[in-house]
Write a protein that holds these residues in place. Structure first.
Motif, PDB file in Angstrom:
ATOM      1  N   GLY A 146     -12.411   1.073 -10.496  1.00 49.02           N
ATOM      2  CA  GLY A 146     -11.618   0.139  -9.692  1.00 49.02           C
ATOM      3  C   GLY A 146     -12.363  -1.151  -9.425  1.00 49.02           C
ATOM      4  N   VAL A 147     -13.656  -1.034  -9.169  1.00 47.72           N
ATOM      5  CA  VAL A 147     -14.444  -2.231  -8.896  1.00 47.72           C
ATOM      6  C   VAL A 147     -14.594  -3.079 -10.157  1.00 47.72           C
ATOM      7  N   SER A 148     -14.783  -2.429 -11.295  1.00 45.70           N
ATOM      8  CA  SER A 148     -14.935  -3.174 -12.548  1.00 45.70           C
ATOM      9  C   SER A 148     -13.673  -3.952 -12.878  1.00 45.70           C
ATOM     10  N   ILE A 149     -12.537  -3.312 -12.728  1.00 44.21           N
ATOM     11  CA  ILE A 149     -11.270  -3.993 -13.007  1.00 44.21           C
ATOM     12  C   ILE A 149     -11.123  -5.195 -12.079  1.00 44.21           C
ATOM     13  N   GLN A 164     -10.100 -13.533  -0.696  1.00 43.89           N
ATOM     14  CA  GLN A 164     -10.481 -14.413   0.421  1.00 43.89           C
ATOM     15  C   GLN A 164     -10.540 -13.582   1.675  1.00 43.89           C
ATOM     16  N   GLY A 165     -11.747 -13.229   2.062  1.00 44.71           N
ATOM     17  CA  GLY A 165     -11.874 -12.437   3.273  1.00 44.71           C
ATOM     18  C   GLY A 165     -11.157 -11.112   3.130  1.00 44.71           C
ATOM     19  N   ASP A 166     -10.175 -10.894   3.977  1.00 46.82           N
ATOM     20  CA  ASP A 166      -9.486  -9.619   3.921  1.00 46.82           C
ATOM     21  C   ASP A 166      -8.114  -9.737   3.269  1.00 46.82           C
ATOM     22  N   ALA A 167      -7.990 -10.653   2.346  1.00 49.50           N
ATOM     23  CA  ALA A 167      -6.746 -10.758   1.597  1.00 49.50           C
ATOM     24  C   ALA A 167      -7.097 -11.072   0.148  1.00 49.50           C
ATOM     25  N   ALA A 168      -6.168 -10.849  -0.731  1.00 46.49           N
ATOM     26  CA  ALA A 168      -6.378 -11.134  -2.141  1.00 46.49           C
ATOM     27  C   ALA A 168      -5.135 -11.801  -2.691  1.00 46.49           C
ATOM     28  N   LEU A 169      -5.335 -12.715  -3.644  1.00 50.07           N
ATOM     29  CA  LEU A 169      -4.222 -13.471  -4.191  1.00 50.07           C
ATOM     30  C   LEU A 169      -4.176 -13.319  -5.698  1.00 50.07           C
ATOM     31  N   ARG A 188      -4.027  -6.532  -2.071  1.00 47.37           N
ATOM     32  CA  ARG A 188      -4.856  -6.344  -0.892  1.00 47.37           C
ATOM     33  C   ARG A 188      -6.201  -5.793  -1.343  1.00 47.37           C
ATOM     34  N   PRO A 189      -7.279  -6.298  -0.820  1.00 44.50           N
ATOM     35  CA  PRO A 189      -8.580  -5.730  -1.190  1.00 44.50           C
ATOM     36  C   PRO A 189      -8.893  -4.525  -0.321  1.00 44.50           C
ATOM     37  N   CYS A 190      -9.706  -3.659  -0.845  1.00 46.45           N
ATOM     38  CA  CYS A 190     -10.050  -2.409  -0.165  1.00 46.45           C
ATOM     39  C   CYS A 190     -11.526  -2.163  -0.424  1.00 46.45           C
ATOM     40  N   LEU A 191     -12.296  -1.999   0.622  1.00 51.21           N
ATOM     41  CA  LEU A 191     -13.737  -1.832   0.446  1.00 51.21           C
ATOM     42  C   LEU A 191     -14.036  -0.431  -0.065  1.00 51.21           C
ATOM     43  N   ASP A 192     -14.673  -0.365  -1.194  1.00 52.53           N
ATOM     44  CA  ASP A 192     -14.978   0.913  -1.810  1.00 52.53           C
ATOM     45  C   ASP A 192     -16.147   1.579  -1.098  1.00 52.53           C
ATOM     46  N   TRP A 193     -15.960   2.824  -0.662  1.00 51.39           N
ATOM     47  CA  TRP A 193     -17.044   3.438   0.122  1.00 51.39           C
ATOM     48  C   TRP A 193     -18.208   3.856  -0.745  1.00 51.39           C
ATOM     49  N   MET A 220     -15.511  -4.649  -3.167  1.00 54.90           N
ATOM     50  CA  MET A 220     -14.069  -4.709  -3.039  1.00 54.90           C
ATOM     51  C   MET A 220     -13.388  -4.197  -4.305  1.00 54.90           C
ATOM     52  N   HIS A 221     -12.309  -3.492  -4.131  1.00 53.46           N
ATOM     53  CA  HIS A 221     -11.434  -3.198  -5.259  1.00 53.46           C
ATOM     54  C   HIS A 221      -9.996  -3.493  -4.828  1.00 53.46           C
TER      55      HIS A 221
END
Lengths: 240, 240
Positions: free
Chosen positions: B124-127, B140-145, B174-179, B184-185
């Motif tokens: 997911g992170v690579s993509i 951008q911060g907590d959003a993705a475009l 939407r970005p999601c922090l990968d644990w 971000m993914h």
DNA sequence: GGGATGCTTCGGTGAAACCCGAAGCTTTCA
DNA sequence: TGAAAGCTTCGGGTTTCACCGAAGCATCCC
């Protein structure tokens, strides 16, 4: 398994009525003393001290010492977002189970308040509605977008500034489900900018001792000119 | 105060190691039986039964009866988002305290897995990185475009479809922090679309009995052609 | 300096809840 | 129909923890 233990540790810190009340009180972004927080949780100072120590040890709050006072505040925007997401589930489910009952003490809070770093309550929702109606922002699911014309308007109002970085894509904002209005309001960078602008221009004032915001006469004019928001000004006139 | 009680109720349901482990196991979006969930929490079936009843009573999970099995799954995307936000804090703090220790059993999970409805882990992170590098998405911060060219690419790939509604503003993700990766993914509508596309095209396959995903030979080709992702395919070749 | 305020630590009490063994219920399979 | 599997309910043992009274520091004000 090791990580889920830590998840449980964080959630358990929130999962106690007194601590949840304290965290909810801190959600407006202010720093409160231990005694104030004991008050909102209706517990004694000793008990509150233990709770605050626990909240601090798991990293949910930070403490700043100032004289004989210790000011507690949420540790980060991530923490605020986490609590917000819990509130969202808490509000949504209670909506479908029992009619939302609100004491008269809550009317001020429902009217206007801060939500960590942005405006919430009827005021926040009204502004968001007005920006959506005028095409300045569009909300898509769990994201919000500021249009090019919206960006220009925000810059003309002095809410956003012409950024030094050459951004090819427009700045975004984030929607936040209002627990009292059950409607979306603006959070994120734009929400924070509007809130700080409103405070700087004295459009709103913090009501001492509460989380509620008071709309000033200048604010009635300012919110109408900037966003075309009328209703909130009318509502505030009837506030008891 | 009434609402903060409900907040505490929700958080307390998550705030117990066994229940947190169960919820984390459900975070890949699948439905699991009570016995399977007892296994991931390493508790007996009776104990798990009680925990699941509690999770259901506060509305965090739903149950579907099928023969003599009862399949449990997260109640909604809001619940998944809430748990994700707790994971984010849990991961972030542990990062600064102790080096992340991972057992060899975790390598598959770290490599590729689903996160409720989208791809996570190194894949997911690579993509996400590839899409950012090519200018298709911007975070951008907590959003993705998603940019206009990115939208075209996604439509050409058959991942997104030409929507019937006349949207003047581009669809967002939407970005999601990968644990596991602490990076971000992509989540949100685009993340879900990529995930379902990858499953439909058999680019990835669920590894039975685990939350991990296996990248198929077709997936190695597909991910490279669609996103230009190479490293993940190389990594998977060395998987023990 | 003396008193008051803000906050923490200590000690003991009571309730909540996590846990599993045993038993019972429902569904499936032979 | 009988046996096995999946799951729940019941009962009781053990631990955890929230709470407050009392006492102890630290800071501020008169």
């Amino acid at each position: 398994m090791a990580t889920s233990n830590r998840i449980a540790e964080i959630a358990a810190a929130v999962g106690e009525p007194a601590r949840a009340a304290m965290l909810a009180a801190l959600m407006d972004g202010r720093a409160l003393t231990a005694t104030e927080l004991a008050g909102v949780a209706t517990i004694t100072a000793q008990t509150a001290s233990g709770h605050l120590a626990r909240l601090g040890s798991v990293g949910l709050i930070t403490v700043e010492k100032q004289g004989r006072h210790r000011y507690h505040s949420l540790a980060s925007a991530e923490v605020a977002r986490m609590i917000e997401s819990v509130m969202q589930i808490a509000g949504g489910v209670s909506l479908s189970r029992s009619p939302p009952r609100v004491g008269p003490r809550d009317t001020d809070l429902r009217h206007a308040r801060t939500c960590y770093d942005h405006l919430a309550g009827a005021l926040g929702v009204s502004i968001t509605d007005a920006l959506r109606a005028s095409g300045a922002v569009e909300i898509q699911g769990d994201a919000a977008l500021l249009s090019a014309s919206g960006l220009e308007r925000m810059q003309a109002l002095g809410i956003l500034h012409h950024g030094g970085e050459p951004r090819s894509i427009r700045p975004v904002c984030r929607p936040c489900l209002d627990w009292s209005e059950r409607r979306m309001h603006l959070a994120g960078a734009l929400g924070a900018a509007i809130c700080s602008h409103a405070l700087a221009q004295a459009w709103v004032r913090r009501r001492p001792g509460t989380r509620a915001l008071e709309i000033t006469p200048a604010g009635r004019i300012g919110f109408r000119r900037a966003f075309g928001v009328e209703e909130v000004a009318a509502t505030v006139a009837f506030r008891p």
